[in-house]
Scaffold this motif. Structure first.
Motif, short mmCIF file in Angstrom:
data_model
loop_
_atom_site.label_atom_id
_atom_site.label_comp_id
_atom_site.label_asym_id
_atom_site.label_seq_id
_atom_site.Cartn_x
_atom_site.Cartn_y
_atom_site.Cartn_z
N ALA A 5 19.83 5.35 14.58
CA ALA A 5 19.26 6.70 14.09
C ALA A 5 18.46 7.51 15.49
CB ALA A 5 19.16 7.07 12.86
N ALA A 6 17.82 6.30 15.58
CA ALA A 6 17.18 6.45 17.38
C ALA A 6 17.38 6.47 18.48
CB ALA A 6 15.68 5.60 16.59
N ALA A 7 18.78 6.39 18.44
CA ALA A 7 19.68 5.55 19.85
C ALA A 7 19.18 6.85 20.52
CB ALA A 7 20.70 4.20 19.52
N VAL A 8 18.84 7.90 20.69
CA VAL A 8 18.80 9.05 21.24
C VAL A 8 17.85 9.57 21.61
CG1 VAL A 8 21.19 9.71 19.73
CG2 VAL A 8 18.97 10.71 19.18
N PRO A 9 17.66 10.36 22.85
CA PRO A 9 16.95 10.52 23.47
C PRO A 9 15.60 10.79 22.25
CG PRO A 9 18.54 11.46 25.01
CD PRO A 9 18.98 10.92 23.53
N LEU A 10 14.16 11.10 22.19
CA LEU A 10 13.31 11.77 21.65
C LEU A 10 13.80 12.97 21.32
CD1 LEU A 10 11.12 11.75 19.77
CD2 LEU A 10 9.18 12.11 22.59
N ASN A 11 14.38 14.17 22.25
CA ASN A 11 14.38 15.68 21.83
C ASN A 11 14.98 15.96 21.34
OD1 ASN A 11 14.00 18.34 22.35
ND2 ASN A 11 15.83 17.82 23.76
N GLU A 12 16.13 15.13 21.20
CA GLU A 12 17.62 15.30 20.13
C GLU A 12 17.11 15.00 19.28
OE1 GLU A 12 21.15 13.50 21.46
OE2 GLU A 12 20.86 15.10 23.66
N TYR A 13 16.33 13.82 19.01
CA TYR A 13 15.90 12.86 17.78
C TYR A 13 15.36 14.01 16.98
CZ TYR A 13 13.81 9.71 14.16
OH TYR A 13 13.90 9.23 13.14
N LEU A 14 13.87 14.30 16.78
CA LEU A 14 12.96 15.63 16.82
C LEU A 14 14.19 16.59 16.36
CD1 LEU A 14 10.12 15.40 19.38
CD2 LEU A 14 10.54 14.33 16.34
N VAL A 15 14.67 17.09 17.29
CA VAL A 15 15.54 18.31 16.84
C VAL A 15 16.46 18.52 15.64
CG1 VAL A 15 17.57 19.67 17.57
CG2 VAL A 15 15.20 19.45 19.05
N ARG A 16 16.59 17.28 15.57
CA ARG A 16 17.85 16.62 14.16
C ARG A 16 16.70 16.88 13.15
NH1 ARG A 16 20.76 11.21 14.87
NH2 ARG A 16 18.84 10.80 14.60
N GLN A 17 15.83 16.32 12.84
CA GLN A 17 15.18 16.00 12.57
C GLN A 17 14.48 17.09 11.59
OE1 GLN A 17 14.71 12.92 10.49
NE2 GLN A 17 15.62 12.31 11.74
N ILE A 18 13.66 17.93 12.49
CA ILE A 18 13.29 19.07 12.37
C ILE A 18 14.22 20.01 10.90
CG2 ILE A 18 12.20 20.96 13.30
CD1 ILE A 18 10.38 19.88 15.52
N ARG A 19 15.23 20.19 11.77
CA ARG A 19 16.54 21.20 11.90
C ARG A 19 16.54 20.44 10.22
NH1 ARG A 19 20.27 20.57 14.90
NH2 ARG A 19 20.61 21.66 15.95
N ASN A 20 16.52 19.24 10.38
CA ASN A 20 17.14 18.97 8.48
C ASN A 20 15.66 19.31 7.58
OD1 ASN A 20 18.97 18.27 9.24
ND2 ASN A 20 18.89 16.10 9.69
N SER A 21 15.37 18.81 8.38
CA SER A 21 13.60 19.38 7.63
C SER A 21 13.02 20.87 6.51
CB SER A 21 11.83 18.96 8.31
OG SER A 21 11.39 19.17 7.09
N MET A 22 13.29 21.52 7.62
CA MET A 22 13.88 22.88 8.11
C MET A 22 14.92 23.63 7.24
SD MET A 22 12.82 24.70 11.13
CE MET A 22 13.68 26.47 10.61
N SER A 23 16.26 22.60 6.61
CA SER A 23 17.42 23.03 5.55
C SER A 23 17.11 22.91 4.75
CB SER A 23 18.27 22.36 5.63
OG SER A 23 18.83 22.98 7.40
N GLN A 24 15.90 21.73 4.39
CA GLN A 24 15.63 21.50 2.63
C GLN A 24 14.63 21.56 2.27
OE1 GLN A 24 17.24 18.98 1.21
NE2 GLN A 24 18.59 17.88 2.17
N ASN A 25 13.61 22.12 3.36
CA ASN A 25 12.60 23.45 2.36
C ASN A 25 13.22 24.42 2.45
OD1 ASN A 25 9.93 21.83 2.42
ND2 ASN A 25 10.90 20.61 4.38
N LEU A 26 13.74 24.94 2.97
CA LEU A 26 14.38 26.76 2.69
C LEU A 26 15.36 26.99 1.57
CD1 LEU A 26 14.03 27.84 6.23
CD2 LEU A 26 12.42 28.54 4.80
#
Length: 219
Positions: free
Chosen positions: A96-117
């Motif tokens: 799951a972390a075998a991607v650049p930090l930028n893409e990893y953070l985008v994915r995790q933040i997007r998932n967090s926003m979806s769950q919270n909204l």
């Protein structure tokens, strides 16, 4: 207009229509109150925690500030920081972390926003369904009531205006009841959808800025 006459003289179908409309009205106002309070609380929490996060002198202080206020922005902030720390610890041994930090953070933040909204969407389907169907349910009750009123009048042989107007007038109450239930549901649905949209826009802007902040943060 005496609603008691509807239940006294109406058959089981007309009574069922009124009971269903009463149940719809209860559900509508319950959803309106619960969702409006939840949305207002979330917006107030975001307004309170946002300057606290941006005015923090360090990332750790921003995390501590986010923990003091319960809001969607606080949850996204904490999830984003945890995702950054997880990437640093497991980037060499997790797929799951075998991607650049930028893409990893985008994915995790997007998932967090979806769950919270997602929690703010509860009840909207019920409001939309009630707003769309309540007038037709009321109209069905009116048609059914008029039909049986005319049958009873024809059997009794009384064709005076008083004999016709009373039963038909009571049957028309079903249409008014359907509109009484549907109008608040439609207005509340539009209000809540608009509120959720503005909340999502605020969250998206904050998430974008915080994502940049995490990328440029130096330990």
């Amino acid at each position: 207009m005496n609603l008691g006459l509807v239940f006294e003289s109406g058959d089981y179908v007309l009574i069922s229509v009124f009971l269903l409309l009463v149940l719809m009205s209860i559900v509508t106002w319950t959803v309106i109150v619960v969702r409006a309070v939840k949305l207002s609380k979330a917006k107030k929490g975001n307004a309170a925690v946002k300057p606290m996060i941006w005015n923090a002198k360090s990332l750790s202080e921003a995390v501590e500030q986010a923990k003091t206020v319960e809001s969607p922005m606080s949850a996204v902030t904490l999830d984003a920081v945890r995702a950054r720390e997880s990437y640093r610890l497991h980037k060499d041994n997790q797929i799951a972390a075998a991607v650049p930090l930028n893409e990893y953070l985008v994915r995790q933040i997007r998932n967090s926003m979806s769950q919270n909204l997602r929690q703010f969407d509860g009840g909207l389907t019920a409001l939309a369904s009630i707003g769309a169907t309540a007038p037709f349910i009321g109209l069905f009750g009116t048609v059914w009531g008029i039909y049986h009123a005319l049958i009873n009048i024809s059997q009794s042989g009384q064709m005076s205006i008083a004999a016709v107007a009373g039963p038909i007038g009571e049957a028309l109450v079903a249409t008014a009841a359907g509109l009484f239930v549907a109008i608040p549901a439609v207005l509340a649905y539009n209000f809540l959808v608009r509120g959720n949209k503005t909340l999502a826009q605020d969250m998206d802007a904050f998430a974008h800025d915080f994502h940049v902040q995490l990328l440029n943060h130096k330990d």
